[in-house]
Design a protein around this motif. Structure first.
Motif, PDB file in Angstrom:
ATOM      1  N   UNK A  46       0.801  -1.228   0.000  1.00  0.00           N
ATOM      2  CA  UNK A  46       0.000   0.000   0.000  1.00  0.00           C
ATOM      3  C   UNK A  46       0.838   1.285   0.000  1.00  0.00           C
ATOM      4  N   UNK A  47       1.894   1.339   0.793  1.00  0.00           N
ATOM      5  CA  UNK A  47       2.719   2.553   0.845  1.00  0.00           C
ATOM      6  C   UNK A  47       3.370   2.830  -0.510  1.00  0.00           C
ATOM      7  N   UNK A  48       3.792   1.774  -1.201  1.00  0.00           N
ATOM      8  CA  UNK A  48       4.390   1.936  -2.529  1.00  0.00           C
ATOM      9  C   UNK A  48       3.340   2.399  -3.537  1.00  0.00           C
ATOM     10  N   UNK A  49       2.131   1.855  -3.427  1.00  0.00           N
ATOM     11  CA  UNK A  49       1.040   2.255  -4.328  1.00  0.00           C
ATOM     12  C   UNK A  49       0.712   3.736  -4.143  1.00  0.00           C
ATOM     13  N   UNK A  50       0.672   4.194  -2.889  1.00  0.00           N
ATOM     14  CA  UNK A  50       0.378   5.608  -2.622  1.00  0.00           C
ATOM     15  C   UNK A  50       1.476   6.509  -3.179  1.00  0.00           C
ATOM     16  N   UNK A  51       2.716   6.123  -2.971  1.00  0.00           N
ATOM     17  CA  UNK A  51       3.841   6.933  -3.438  1.00  0.00           C
ATOM     18  C   UNK A  51       3.842   7.005  -4.967  1.00  0.00           C
ATOM     19  N   UNK A  52       3.595   5.880  -5.628  1.00  0.00           N
ATOM     20  CA  UNK A  52       3.635   5.817  -7.086  1.00  0.00           C
ATOM     21  C   UNK A  52       2.478   6.590  -7.733  1.00  0.00           C
ATOM     22  N   UNK A  53       1.270   6.426  -7.170  1.00  0.00           N
ATOM     23  CA  UNK A  53       0.088   7.015  -7.809  1.00  0.00           C
ATOM     24  C   UNK A  53      -0.182   8.458  -7.376  1.00  0.00           C
ATOM     25  N   UNK A  54       0.258   8.808  -6.163  1.00  0.00           N
ATOM     26  CA  UNK A  54      -0.077  10.126  -5.620  1.00  0.00           C
ATOM     27  C   UNK A  54      -1.455  10.151  -4.991  1.00  0.00           C
ATOM     28  N   UNK A  55      -2.078   9.001  -4.880  1.00  0.00           N
ATOM     29  CA  UNK A  55      -3.400   8.884  -4.268  1.00  0.00           C
ATOM     30  C   UNK A  55      -3.291   8.051  -2.986  1.00  0.00           C
ATOM     31  N   UNK A  56      -4.273   8.204  -2.086  1.00  0.00           N
ATOM     32  CA  UNK A  56      -4.337   7.396  -0.870  1.00  0.00           C
ATOM     33  C   UNK A  56      -5.104   6.111  -1.147  1.00  0.00           C
ATOM     34  N   UNK A  57      -4.707   5.013  -0.492  1.00  0.00           N
ATOM     35  CA  UNK A  57      -5.448   3.763  -0.599  1.00  0.00           C
ATOM     36  C   UNK A  57      -6.910   4.050  -0.242  1.00  0.00           C
ATOM     37  N   UNK A  58      -7.828   3.515  -1.027  1.00  0.00           N
ATOM     38  CA  UNK A  58      -9.246   3.814  -0.861  1.00  0.00           C
ATOM     39  C   UNK A  58      -9.672   4.948  -1.780  1.00  0.00           C
ATOM     40  N   UNK A  59      -8.674   5.617  -2.371  1.00  0.00           N
ATOM     41  CA  UNK A  59      -8.938   6.717  -3.294  1.00  0.00           C
ATOM     42  C   UNK A  59      -8.057   6.626  -4.532  1.00  0.00           C
ATOM     43  N   UNK A  60      -7.469   5.454  -4.767  1.00  0.00           N
ATOM     44  CA  UNK A  60      -6.582   5.292  -5.934  1.00  0.00           C
ATOM     45  C   UNK A  60      -7.426   5.141  -7.197  1.00  0.00           C
ATOM     46  N   UNK A  61      -7.175   6.034  -8.132  1.00  0.00           N
ATOM     47  CA  UNK A  61      -7.849   6.001  -9.429  1.00  0.00           C
ATOM     48  C   UNK A  61      -6.857   5.527 -10.481  1.00  0.00           C
TER      49      UNK A  61
END
Length: 158
Positions: free
Chosen positions: A89-104
């Motif tokens: 999750x932390x890597x996904x947030x850093x990569x996308x710029x979105x928070x988990x639960x709000x990743x588009x």
């Protein structure tokens, strides 16, 4: 809640027609996508979740109905790789710029290959995260594929 996110800005720039749906996000929901479907009042197969994964060590995005699980083997095959695994999750947030639960899948900081489960193409419209918790974008699934430059393949686990 802001109705303008990087996701909505990307779709507007591309001229993609969409509708926004705001709902009360439940951070304690066991399944965020299913909770969103219930809150918006649509079938889970039309509420698509955005999952970030790693394919042979490189980031990819999988988009699938909220009531399904991704087959890592099928995801790897769809995007021409050998093996896939979920991203932390932390890597996904850093990569996308979105928070988990709000990743588009739209408007991520870094563009990555996207696979959409082809079952979504059978729907008239689908819902994808709008780039923040509690905001869904309703649009034609074929427009989503085009906007994302995605491949549409069967990626759901059996």
């Amino acid at each position: 809640m802001s109705k303008s996110t990087r996701a909505t800005q990307m779709l507007e720039k591309l001229g993609v027609a969409f509708k926004l749906h705001a709902y009360d996000y439940d951070p304690n929901a066991e399944a965020i996508g299913l909770a969103a479907a219930a809150a918006v009042g649509v079938e889970p197969k039309r509420m698509l979740k955005t999952l970030m994964a790693e394919l042979d060590g490189k980031p990819v995005c999988a988009v699938i109905a909220s009531d399904k699980e991704v087959s890592m083997k099928k995801l790897a095959a769809a995007l021409g790789g050998k093996s896939a695994k979920m991203m932390k999750p932390a890597d996904a947030e850093r990569l996308t710029g979105y928070h988990v639960g709000g990743i588009s899948p739209f408007g991520q900081k870094k563009r990555v290959p996207v696979a959409i489960d082809e079952a979504a193409l059978a729907e008239t419209t689908v819902y994808l995260n709008g780039g923040q918790r509690g905001l869904q974008i309703e649009l034609d699934p074929n427009a989503a594929v085009t906007a994302l430059g995605a491949v549409a393949r069967p990626i759901a686990a059996d």
